[in-house]
Motif scaffolding. Structure first.
Motif, PDB file in Angstrom:
ATOM      1  N   ASN A  33       0.822  -1.209   0.000  1.00  0.00           N
ATOM      2  CA  ASN A  33       0.000   0.000   0.000  1.00  0.00           C
ATOM      3  C   ASN A  33       0.857   1.261   0.000  1.00  0.00           C
ATOM      4  O   ASN A  33       0.607   2.196  -0.752  1.00  0.00           O
ATOM      5  N   GLY A  34       1.876   1.287   0.878  1.00  0.00           N
ATOM      6  CA  GLY A  34       2.715   2.482   0.985  1.00  0.00           C
ATOM      7  C   GLY A  34       3.429   2.792  -0.312  1.00  0.00           C
ATOM      8  O   GLY A  34       3.504   3.953  -0.738  1.00  0.00           O
ATOM      9  N   ASP A  52      11.344   4.716   5.120  1.00  0.00           N
ATOM     10  CA  ASP A  52      11.205   3.292   5.428  1.00  0.00           C
ATOM     11  C   ASP A  52      12.324   2.873   6.365  1.00  0.00           C
ATOM     12  O   ASP A  52      13.413   3.454   6.355  1.00  0.00           O
ATOM     13  N   ARG A  57      14.524  -0.324   0.531  1.00  0.00           N
ATOM     14  CA  ARG A  57      13.123  -0.442   0.098  1.00  0.00           C
ATOM     15  C   ARG A  57      12.573   0.932  -0.300  1.00  0.00           C
ATOM     16  O   ARG A  57      11.829   1.062  -1.272  1.00  0.00           O
ATOM     17  N   ALA A  76      10.002   3.710  12.631  1.00  0.00           N
ATOM     18  CA  ALA A  76       8.770   4.231  13.234  1.00  0.00           C
ATOM     19  C   ALA A  76       8.691   3.940  14.732  1.00  0.00           C
ATOM     20  O   ALA A  76       7.941   4.602  15.450  1.00  0.00           O
ATOM     21  N   ASN A 103       1.432   5.519   6.694  1.00  0.00           N
ATOM     22  CA  ASN A 103       1.049   4.182   6.214  1.00  0.00           C
ATOM     23  C   ASN A 103       1.577   3.058   7.086  1.00  0.00           C
ATOM     24  O   ASN A 103       0.946   2.011   7.210  1.00  0.00           O
ATOM     25  N   TYR A 168      -3.390  -5.205  17.131  1.00  0.00           N
ATOM     26  CA  TYR A 168      -3.660  -4.578  15.825  1.00  0.00           C
ATOM     27  C   TYR A 168      -4.999  -3.854  15.863  1.00  0.00           C
ATOM     28  O   TYR A 168      -5.110  -2.694  15.465  1.00  0.00           O
ATOM     29  N   LYS A 172      -5.204   0.173  15.653  1.00  0.00           N
ATOM     30  CA  LYS A 172      -5.837   0.730  14.456  1.00  0.00           C
ATOM     31  C   LYS A 172      -7.053   1.587  14.839  1.00  0.00           C
ATOM     32  O   LYS A 172      -7.390   2.544  14.145  1.00  0.00           O
ATOM     33  N   SER A 203      -1.797  -7.332  -1.144  1.00  0.00           N
ATOM     34  CA  SER A 203      -0.539  -6.582  -1.069  1.00  0.00           C
ATOM     35  C   SER A 203       0.605  -7.520  -0.714  1.00  0.00           C
ATOM     36  O   SER A 203       0.405  -8.676  -0.333  1.00  0.00           O
TER      37      SER A 203
END
Ligand code: NAD
Length: 270
Positions: A33-34, A52, A57, A76, A103, A168, A172, A203
């Motif tokens: 996605n990113g 990243d 990457r 992150a 993301n 998660y 989220k 993905s």
């Protein structure tokens, strides 16, 4: 179809803009996605700074951008690193920053019974803390410009339980609270903040976690009968950060093929 050039001249930063899963058969570059978001923002005219944890990457994404860009290394889970990456993006934009896409996100596998402190803390640091730190660091130039757009890449697991990973789901959900806070607090200063809430996306992340097999079981629960593509997540993000969404803020746009609109009954054969 050529993308509209809605982001001409804008500076964008994508946190988590690489991809680390296997490529689809025939895919030159593994698509997450990113990465798809970074490519789409560039195709719409933005200069894109890609952050990243693995610099290579981010560099792979930048090498495929349709326009100028910069790859930066950022962890992150490390607050200082989150702030430094935003500073690098602002410097690259000569003081401007127009679009920020948060993301990065770790999924996890632990339900309540086995949820560990380590997994909870890492998910919290990466999925939420890094996002508020990034938004906070980006606020300065946006307030000075009196314009800016944030997009947070969320998950339906933040709205509905997936029965899978407690950390998660909880992080989220918290991410959406950050998104709404930014939206409401700074709405009168030209800053917008929204989220895409993704369902099953085919993905690199999903291929890494569930294997390369076609996602027939995952697709079976989707009214559209298929998984989404990272490029479709990217299209929704591009809309939200563009002026086409100029009166849209504080919103969660569900990009899930209709899953959240459906009552869970077996599909009717027509
Ligand atoms: N694929 C799906 O079905 C799906 C569904 C819902 C939500 N999402 C969301 O999409 C986002 C991720 O999607 P993706 O396809 O880009 O994933 P991805 O696994 O391809 O990850 C993108 C990048 O994040 C980087 N990364 C990992 N940890 C990092 C860290 N600590 N600091 C900086 N970078 C780090 C990886 O190196 C990778 O290049 C997450 O927020 C996830 O919750 C995905």
């Amino acid at each position: 179809m050529a993308a509209a050039r809605r982001l001409e001249g804008r500076i964008a930063y994508v946190l988590g803009g690489g991809s680390d899963g296997p490529a689809r058969p025939g895919e030159a570059l593994p698509m997450g996605n990113g990465r798809a978001i970074a490519l789409r923002l560039a195709a719409e005219g933005a200069t894109v700074v890609v952050g990243d944890k693995v610099l290579a990457r981010a560099e792979a994404t930048v090498a495929h951008l349709d326009g100028p860009g910069l790859a930066v290394e950022v962890d992150a889970a490390d607050p200082a690193s989150c702030r430094a990456a935003v500073t690098a993006a602002i410097e690259h934009g000569a003081g401007r920053l127009d679009v920020v896409v948060c993301n990065v996100g770790l999924s996890g596998r632990e339900p309540l019974k086995v949820q560990s402190l380590e997994d909870w803390d890492l998910a919290s640091d990466v999925n939420v803390r890094s996002h508020w730190l990034t938004a906070q660091a980006a606020l300065g130039p946006m307030l000075a410009q009196r314009s800016g757009a944030f997009a947070f890449v969320g998950s339906t697991a933040g709205v509905y339980s997936s029965r899978r990973s407690l950390s998660y789901e909880a992080t989220k959900a918290a991410q959406l609270a950050v998104m709404r806070h930014v939206a409401v607090r700074y709405a009168d200063r030209g800053i917008r903040s929204n989220a895409v809430v993704l369902g099953n996306i085919d993905s690199a992340l999903v291929r890494r976690e569930f294997g390369d097999a076609p996602g027939a079981a995952r697709a079976a629960v989707v009214p559209m009968g298929r998984e989404g593509r990272p490029e479709e997540a990217a299209g929704a993000v591009a809309f939200l950060v563009s002026d086409d969404a100029g009166y849209v803020t504080g919103q969660s746009l569900l990009v899930d093929g209709g899953v959240s609109a459906a009552w869970p009954v077996p599909p009717v054969v027509s």
